[in-house]
Scaffold this motif. Structure first.
Motif, PDB file in Angstrom:
ATOM      1  N   LYS A 105     -50.242   9.566  -3.728  1.00 47.51           N
ATOM      2  CA  LYS A 105     -50.605   9.122  -5.083  1.00 47.51           C
ATOM      3  C   LYS A 105     -52.020   8.566  -5.135  1.00 47.51           C
ATOM      4  N   SER A 162     -52.467   5.343 -11.327  1.00 46.08           N
ATOM      5  CA  SER A 162     -52.118   5.962 -12.625  1.00 46.08           C
ATOM      6  C   SER A 162     -53.265   5.845 -13.631  1.00 46.08           C
ATOM      7  N   ASN A 202     -55.799  -7.763  -8.216  1.00 48.74           N
ATOM      8  CA  ASN A 202     -54.962  -7.174  -7.166  1.00 48.74           C
ATOM      9  C   ASN A 202     -55.630  -7.256  -5.808  1.00 48.74           C
ATOM     10  N   GLU A 246     -66.862  -5.649  -6.851  1.00 48.36           N
ATOM     11  CA  GLU A 246     -66.009  -5.517  -8.053  1.00 48.36           C
ATOM     12  C   GLU A 246     -66.436  -6.509  -9.128  1.00 48.36           C
TER      13      GLU A 246
HETATM   14  N1  3HC Z   1     -50.355   4.184  -9.831  1.00 47.15           N
HETATM   15  C1  3HC Z   1     -49.775   5.067  -8.990  1.00 47.15           C
HETATM   16  N2  3HC Z   1     -48.701   4.768  -8.201  1.00 47.15           N
HETATM   17  C2  3HC Z   1     -48.216   3.513  -8.287  1.00 47.15           C
HETATM   18  C3  3HC Z   1     -48.783   2.529  -9.120  1.00 47.15           C
HETATM   19  C4  3HC Z   1     -49.897   2.916  -9.924  1.00 47.15           C
HETATM   20  N3  3HC Z   1     -50.485   2.058 -10.760  1.00 47.15           N
HETATM   21  N4  3HC Z   1     -48.076   1.374  -8.961  1.00 47.15           N
HETATM   22  C5  3HC Z   1     -47.105   1.648  -8.065  1.00 47.15           C
HETATM   23  N5  3HC Z   1     -47.183   2.927  -7.666  1.00 47.15           N
HETATM   24  C6  3HC Z   1     -46.292   3.624  -6.741  1.00 47.15           C
HETATM   25  C7  3HC Z   1     -46.343   3.014  -5.349  1.00 47.15           C
HETATM   26  O1  3HC Z   1     -47.394   3.603  -4.591  1.00 47.15           O
HETATM   27  C8  3HC Z   1     -44.956   3.424  -4.826  1.00 47.15           C
HETATM   28  O2  3HC Z   1     -44.957   4.806  -4.535  1.00 47.15           O
HETATM   29  P1  3HC Z   1     -45.075   5.339  -3.004  1.00 47.15           P
HETATM   30  O3  3HC Z   1     -43.882   4.795  -2.249  1.00 47.15           O
HETATM   31  O4  3HC Z   1     -45.098   6.834  -3.117  1.00 47.15           O
HETATM   32  O5  3HC Z   1     -46.387   4.780  -2.480  1.00 47.15           O
HETATM   33  C9  3HC Z   1     -44.080   3.274  -6.073  1.00 47.15           C
HETATM   34  O6  3HC Z   1     -44.945   3.409  -7.196  1.00 47.15           O
HETATM   35  C10 3HC Z   1     -43.318   1.974  -6.139  1.00 47.15           C
HETATM   36  O7  3HC Z   1     -44.234   0.915  -6.340  1.00 47.15           O
HETATM   37  P2  3HC Z   1     -44.199  -0.390  -5.411  1.00 47.15           P
HETATM   38  O8  3HC Z   1     -44.466  -1.590  -6.255  1.00 47.15           O
HETATM   39  O9  3HC Z   1     -42.947  -0.401  -4.575  1.00 47.15           O
HETATM   40  O10 3HC Z   1     -45.423  -0.065  -4.432  1.00 47.15           O
HETATM   41  P3  3HC Z   1     -46.418  -1.103  -3.736  1.00 47.15           P
HETATM   42  O11 3HC Z   1     -45.672  -2.232  -3.106  1.00 47.15           O
HETATM   43  O12 3HC Z   1     -47.304  -0.280  -2.884  1.00 47.15           O
HETATM   44  O13 3HC Z   1     -47.271  -1.741  -4.961  1.00 47.15           O
HETATM   45  C11 3HC Z   1     -49.557  -1.481  -5.701  1.00 47.15           C
HETATM   46  C12 3HC Z   1     -48.131  -0.901  -5.738  1.00 47.15           C
HETATM   47  C13 3HC Z   1     -49.556  -2.857  -6.369  1.00 47.15           C
HETATM   48  C14 3HC Z   1     -50.522  -0.525  -6.428  1.00 47.15           C
HETATM   49  C15 3HC Z   1     -49.970  -1.624  -4.222  1.00 47.15           C
HETATM   50  O14 3HC Z   1     -49.833  -0.375  -3.587  1.00 47.15           O
HETATM   51  C16 3HC Z   1     -51.403  -2.088  -4.041  1.00 47.15           C
HETATM   52  O15 3HC Z   1     -51.703  -3.260  -4.192  1.00 47.15           O
HETATM   53  N6  3HC Z   1     -52.297  -1.135  -3.671  1.00 47.15           N
HETATM   54  C17 3HC Z   1     -53.659  -1.499  -3.352  1.00 47.15           C
HETATM   55  C18 3HC Z   1     -54.499  -1.618  -4.598  1.00 47.15           C
HETATM   56  C19 3HC Z   1     -54.642  -0.297  -5.321  1.00 47.15           C
HETATM   57  O16 3HC Z   1     -54.265   0.739  -4.843  1.00 47.15           O
HETATM   58  N7  3HC Z   1     -55.199  -0.358  -6.521  1.00 47.15           N
HETATM   59  C20 3HC Z   1     -55.291   0.874  -7.304  1.00 47.15           C
HETATM   60  C21 3HC Z   1     -56.463   0.822  -8.172  1.00 47.15           C
HETATM   61  S1  3HC Z   1     -57.921   1.031  -7.211  1.00 47.15           S
HETATM   62  C22 3HC Z   1     -59.055   0.473  -8.288  1.00 47.15           C
HETATM   63  O17 3HC Z   1     -58.716  -0.133  -9.231  1.00 47.15           O
HETATM   64  C23 3HC Z   1     -60.491   0.751  -7.994  1.00 47.15           C
HETATM   65  C24 3HC Z   1     -61.362  -0.140  -8.808  1.00 47.15           C
HETATM   66  O18 3HC Z   1     -62.609  -0.176  -8.181  1.00 47.15           O
HETATM   67  C25 3HC Z   1     -61.517   0.407 -10.206  1.00 47.15           C
END
Ligand code: 3HC
Length: 311
Positions: free
Chosen positions: A105, A108, A134, A157
């Motif tokens: 993934k 979103s 986050n 950021e």
């Molecule tokens: N988009 C896509 N998938 C998502 C999601 C989202 N917003 N939120 C949750 N999911 C997915 C998870 O990945 C998981 O799927 P998987 O088992 O296939 O990985 C499923 O939905 C269930 O969610 P959970 O809450 O159980 O998953 P997590 O414990 O991993 O929590 C999270 C989700 C809070 C996004 C965590 O993974 C996290 O903190 N990730 C690191 C931060 C991150 O990835 N941020 C994304 C944005 S990056 C960004 O903003 C860049 C900036 O510079 C603009």
């Protein structure tokens, strides 16, 4: 797995020790961190696409320079995060292939279109604002390489968020059309930003384990609430209305109560049916194919350097 080793590992995490790449760790700890860090990296790289769309259309040279710097930063965040994920044993190639094949993934939020210049302001203000909420706790993640990558990312950021908010201030103090454009962007980005924090805690499949292993310091709902509490006053300052009729200050809890989130939309976006999923994946696949010659050249050059040194 060796119970004594697991117990020793849990004791280290409980004592707030950093787990490093060469330390023993449970296979599931390695697996969930590879999952989260690589998907975080994919998000940074895909996140360049919505903003890249406005690089040639920025209204002034100053806005263009700031947006260019931000998009370049996001690429750098992706590279730090792929490097952090590689310390867990997976190669960058296989991680990127997982994203290109749709197996892995990315956030979103990057499946929504950037329809006007105000979207660039809303993304900096709201999306990077949510990312900061986050990513600050991730600086204290139990896995050393991830925590250290986050410290550098968070510094950049704050610039991203500030430049976005400045755009929103300019527009909301501008002409009637400009203020309407800013309001329209807030209307379209508000709810998808709340979904960025993940599903509600009771549907978070990784939440408990990630909290026990101190990967997650706050739950999805806790961070979502922190974001709402911090952002509502900013919208009020802009004179913009948050598109949630149920938003109401709760004197008891000292938090903003908010309306129901459309989790069906979230599920649709995650299953590839968001507004821009196909465009984003097509753009990423094309960039990957068009960049193959650069990767081949870099490998050939590295081999030549190695054989020169060996000779
Ligand atoms: N988009 C896509 N998938 C998502 C999601 C989202 N917003 N939120 C949750 N999911 C997915 C998870 O990945 C998981 O799927 P998987 O088992 O296939 O990985 C499923 O939905 C269930 O969610 P959970 O809450 O159980 O998953 P997590 O414990 O991993 O929590 C999270 C989700 C809070 C996004 C965590 O993974 C996290 O903190 N990730 C690191 C931060 C991150 O990835 N941020 C994304 C944005 S990056 C960004 O903003 C860049 C900036 O510079 C603009």
């Amino acid at each position: 797995e060796d119970a004594a080793k697991v117990a020793a590992f849990e004791k280290r995490v409980a004592a707030e020790e950093k787990i490093e790449a060469n330390d023993w760790m449970p296979a599931a700890y390695r697996k969930t961190l590879t999952r989260q860090i690589s998907q975080h990296a994919h998000s940074e790289i895909v996140g360049m696409l919505p903003e890249g769309n406005w690089l040639t259309r920025a209204p002034t040279l100053r806005r263009k320079a700031a947006l260019l710097a931000k998009v370049q930063d996001e690429c750098g965040h992706g590279l730090y995060l792929y490097a952090a994920a590689e310390t867990l044993g997976s190669s960058r190639e296989e991680l990127v292939d997982q994203m290109l094949s749709g197996k892995a993934k990315y956030s979103s939020i990057f499946n929504y279109p950037t329809l006007t210049w105000a979207d660039i302001g809303a993304i900096g203000w709201l999306v990077d604002g949510a990312a900061i909420m986050n990513q600050i706790p991730l600086c204290r993640c139990s896995y050393g390489p991830y925590a250290r990558a986050m410290i550098r990312v968070c510094k950049e950021e704050s610039f991203h968020q500030r430049q976005g908010y400045e755009i929103m201030v300019t527009l909301s103090r501008g002409s009637v059309e400009q203020k309407a454009m800013a309001q329209n962007a807030l209307d379209r980005w508000w709810w998808p930003c709340l979904m960025m924090f993940g599903p509600p805690d009771q549907q978070s499949s990784h939440g408990d384990q990630s909290t026990r292993w101190k990967i997650k310091r706050f739950s999805n709902d806790e961070l979502r609430q922190k974001f709402i509490d911090a952002t509502v006053p900013q919208a009020q300052y802009l004179g913009l209305k948050i598109p949630d009729a149920d938003l109401k200050w709760n004197e008891q809890t000292q938090h903003w109560d908010y309306g129901a989130i459309d989790w069906q939309e979230f599920k649709d976006v995650l299953s590839g049916n968001g507004p821009c999923n196909r465009d984003r994946m097509a753009a990423r696949r094309k960039a990957h194919d068009d960049g193959a010659w650069v990767r081949d050249a870099a490998v050939a050059y590295a081999q030549k350097q190695r054989s020169r040194r060996a000779a």
